[in-house]
Design a protein around this motif. Structure first.
Motif, short mmCIF file in Angstrom:
data_model
loop_
_atom_site.label_atom_id
_atom_site.label_comp_id
_atom_site.label_asym_id
_atom_site.label_seq_id
_atom_site.Cartn_x
_atom_site.Cartn_y
_atom_site.Cartn_z
N THR A 24 1.43 0.72 -8.03
CA THR A 24 0.46 -0.32 -7.70
C THR A 24 0.91 -1.12 -6.48
OG1 THR A 24 -0.23 -0.53 -10.01
CG2 THR A 24 -0.73 -2.38 -8.54
N ARG A 25 -0.05 -1.43 -5.61
CA ARG A 25 0.14 -2.38 -4.52
C ARG A 25 -0.87 -3.50 -4.71
NH1 ARG A 25 3.85 0.10 -4.73
NH2 ARG A 25 4.96 1.38 -3.18
N ALA A 26 -0.37 -4.72 -4.79
CA ALA A 26 -1.24 -5.86 -5.04
C ALA A 26 -1.25 -6.79 -3.83
CB ALA A 26 -0.78 -6.62 -6.28
N LEU A 27 -2.43 -7.30 -3.51
CA LEU A 27 -2.61 -8.32 -2.49
C LEU A 27 -3.05 -9.59 -3.20
CD1 LEU A 27 -2.87 -9.25 0.49
CD2 LEU A 27 -5.25 -8.43 0.40
N ALA A 28 -2.29 -10.67 -3.01
CA ALA A 28 -2.61 -11.95 -3.63
C ALA A 28 -2.91 -12.96 -2.53
CB ALA A 28 -1.45 -12.44 -4.49
N THR A 29 -4.14 -13.49 -2.53
CA THR A 29 -4.55 -14.39 -1.45
C THR A 29 -5.06 -15.72 -1.99
OG1 THR A 29 -6.85 -13.57 -1.40
CG2 THR A 29 -5.23 -12.40 -0.05
N ASP A 30 -4.92 -16.73 -1.16
CA ASP A 30 -5.45 -18.05 -1.50
C ASP A 30 -5.62 -18.83 -0.21
OD1 ASP A 30 -5.73 -19.54 -4.37
OD2 ASP A 30 -5.32 -21.01 -2.78
N ASN A 84 -4.69 0.01 -6.04
CA ASN A 84 -4.72 -1.17 -5.19
C ASN A 84 -5.48 -2.30 -5.89
OD1 ASN A 84 -3.32 -0.08 -2.94
ND2 ASN A 84 -5.18 1.01 -2.34
N VAL A 85 -4.85 -3.46 -5.97
CA VAL A 85 -5.42 -4.61 -6.67
C VAL A 85 -5.43 -5.81 -5.73
CG1 VAL A 85 -5.18 -6.17 -8.64
CG2 VAL A 85 -4.53 -3.77 -8.87
N TRP A 86 -6.55 -6.53 -5.73
CA TRP A 86 -6.66 -7.77 -4.94
C TRP A 86 -6.89 -8.94 -5.88
CZ3 TRP A 86 -11.33 -9.09 -1.24
CH2 TRP A 86 -11.09 -10.33 -0.62
N HIS A 87 -5.99 -9.92 -5.83
CA HIS A 87 -6.17 -11.18 -6.55
C HIS A 87 -6.68 -12.20 -5.54
CE1 HIS A 87 -3.92 -9.87 -10.18
NE2 HIS A 87 -3.24 -9.16 -9.32
N ALA A 88 -8.00 -12.40 -5.50
CA ALA A 88 -8.62 -13.33 -4.55
C ALA A 88 -8.66 -14.73 -5.17
CB ALA A 88 -10.03 -12.85 -4.21
N LYS A 100 -9.16 -1.44 1.15
CA LYS A 100 -10.00 -1.16 -0.01
C LYS A 100 -9.18 -1.30 -1.28
CE LYS A 100 -14.08 0.49 1.59
NZ LYS A 100 -15.42 0.18 1.05
N HIS A 101 -9.85 -1.71 -2.36
CA HIS A 101 -9.15 -1.96 -3.61
C HIS A 101 -9.87 -1.30 -4.78
CE1 HIS A 101 -8.27 -5.27 -0.80
NE2 HIS A 101 -7.06 -5.18 -1.29
N ASP A 102 -9.11 -1.06 -5.84
CA ASP A 102 -9.68 -0.48 -7.06
C ASP A 102 -10.12 -1.57 -8.04
OD1 ASP A 102 -9.07 2.41 -6.51
OD2 ASP A 102 -7.02 1.59 -6.44
N ILE A 103 -9.39 -2.67 -8.05
CA ILE A 103 -9.71 -3.80 -8.93
C ILE A 103 -9.59 -5.08 -8.11
CG2 ILE A 103 -9.14 -5.04 -11.05
CD1 ILE A 103 -7.70 -2.48 -12.01
N ILE A 104 -10.59 -5.94 -8.22
CA ILE A 104 -10.53 -7.25 -7.60
C ILE A 104 -10.66 -8.31 -8.68
CG2 ILE A 104 -11.64 -8.88 -6.03
CD1 ILE A 104 -12.56 -6.54 -4.34
N ASP A 122 -16.83 2.89 -7.71
CA ASP A 122 -16.56 2.71 -9.14
C ASP A 122 -15.42 1.73 -9.41
OD1 ASP A 122 -18.55 4.55 -9.84
OD2 ASP A 122 -17.18 6.23 -9.60
N GLY A 123 -15.12 0.88 -8.41
CA GLY A 123 -14.10 -0.15 -8.62
C GLY A 123 -14.61 -1.27 -9.51
N PHE A 124 -13.68 -2.13 -9.95
CA PHE A 124 -14.00 -3.17 -10.91
C PHE A 124 -13.80 -4.56 -10.31
CE2 PHE A 124 -13.00 0.52 -13.45
CZ PHE A 124 -13.96 0.47 -14.47
N LEU A 125 -14.67 -5.48 -10.71
CA LEU A 125 -14.56 -6.89 -10.33
C LEU A 125 -14.42 -7.71 -11.60
CD1 LEU A 125 -14.81 -9.29 -8.32
CD2 LEU A 125 -17.30 -9.17 -8.68
N VAL A 126 -13.37 -8.54 -11.65
CA VAL A 126 -13.12 -9.41 -12.80
C VAL A 126 -13.33 -10.84 -12.36
CG1 VAL A 126 -11.49 -10.04 -14.62
CG2 VAL A 126 -11.37 -7.75 -13.58
#
Length: 273
Positions: free
Chosen positions: A130-136, A102-106, A207-211, A239-243
């Motif tokens: 993969t399931r991605a959530l893209a928000t703006d 699960n990936v979130w593009h905030a 919940k997400h694995d990468i944001i 143990d998720g990641f924030l970029v």
């Protein structure tokens, strides 16, 4: 012109926007907001804050168009290629055995980052799971992101970072081209859900694995940065990641929530607290 806008005028306008449209900019960094306001005024040949105030409050359509000028979108395909190399070669390997990612593009802006990640995921063989959530916050940016359609002039600007990551590939491998535009191939968008989301006051259930939140927090003051980082911490799996972006600065209080994974590329890992 920026010096002609007082803090009192700025605060009053931000409070009016909050009351009229429910959008809270009160903890955005003041200098950034003033630059954005000046840009909006110059674009529409306005000479005073009063003129802008009247137009924004009375004309909802004008405000919805102008929000893109208030929220500067810094994004491009394969922006900062070294970050994508770390994501491909180090981060994604953590999820080899996980059945779903699960990936979130905030703050996804117009979607270039979303589709960059999709291309990387396909190369790793992870796109199917993969399931991605893209928000703006911007409806206009989301509409463009969902379409995945970009002018050839824009794509030409993305060619250098693209080739830095994929020296032996062509953009035609990922985009359908016509005379003036190119559209991302359907395979790279079917896993994405696009939603409007305000980082200032909207929560997050999933919940997400990468944001990803790149070059968004540069517009926030310290208080709001911590608020948003707390939201990300709660929204990440263990143990998720924030970029974050190259121009974003992790405040000291944020280091209680996240530890450095790769300092050069501004990638952090969630701490257990």
């Amino acid at each position: 012109m920026i010096d002609s806008i007082s803090d009192e005028e700025l605060d009053a306008l931000m409070q009016a926007l909050k009351n009229r449209y429910g959008l809270d900019f009160t903890n955005y960094e003041k200098k950034s907001l003033k630059r954005s306001i000046v840009r909006l005024m110059m674009k529409h040949k306005m000479t005073s804050m009063l003129e802008l105030w009247s137009k924004i409050i009375k004309d909802k359509e004008f405000f919805e168009r102008g929000i893109d000028d208030l929220l500067v979108n810094l994004t491009e395909l394969f922006r900062n290629p070294d970050a994508w190399i770390v994501i491909k070669e180090k981060i994604l390997d953590h999820y080899k055995t996980k059945p779903r990612l699960n990936v979130w593009h905030a703050g996804c802006s117009t979607g270039e980052e979303v589709y960059t990640m999709a291309i990387v995921l396909e190369e790793k063989g992870f796109l199917h799971k993969t399931r991605a959530l893209a928000t703006d916050l911007s409806d206009r940016a989301l509409k463009k992101a969902k379409a995945g359609d970009y002018s050839l002039i824009i794509l030409e600007q993305y060619l250098k970072p693209f080739l830095s990551f994929y020296p032996n590939r062509k953009m035609a491998d990922f985009f359908d081209f016509n005379e003036f535009h190119a559209t991302i191939k359907p395979a790279y968008k079917s896993h994405v859900t696009f939603e409007r989301h305000n980082l200032v006051h909207d929560g997050m259930v999933t919940k997400h694995d990468i944001i990803f939140c790149r070059n968004v927090m540069i517009y926030f003051d310290e208080k709001l940065k911590i608020q948003v980082l707390e939201l990300f911490h709660k929204s990440l799996n263990d143990d998720g990641f924030l970029v974050i972006g190259y121009y974003d600065i992790m405040p000291d209080a944020g280091k209680v929530l996240f530890e450095v994974f790769d300092v050069k590329t501004r990638i952090y890992k969630k701490k257990k607290i």
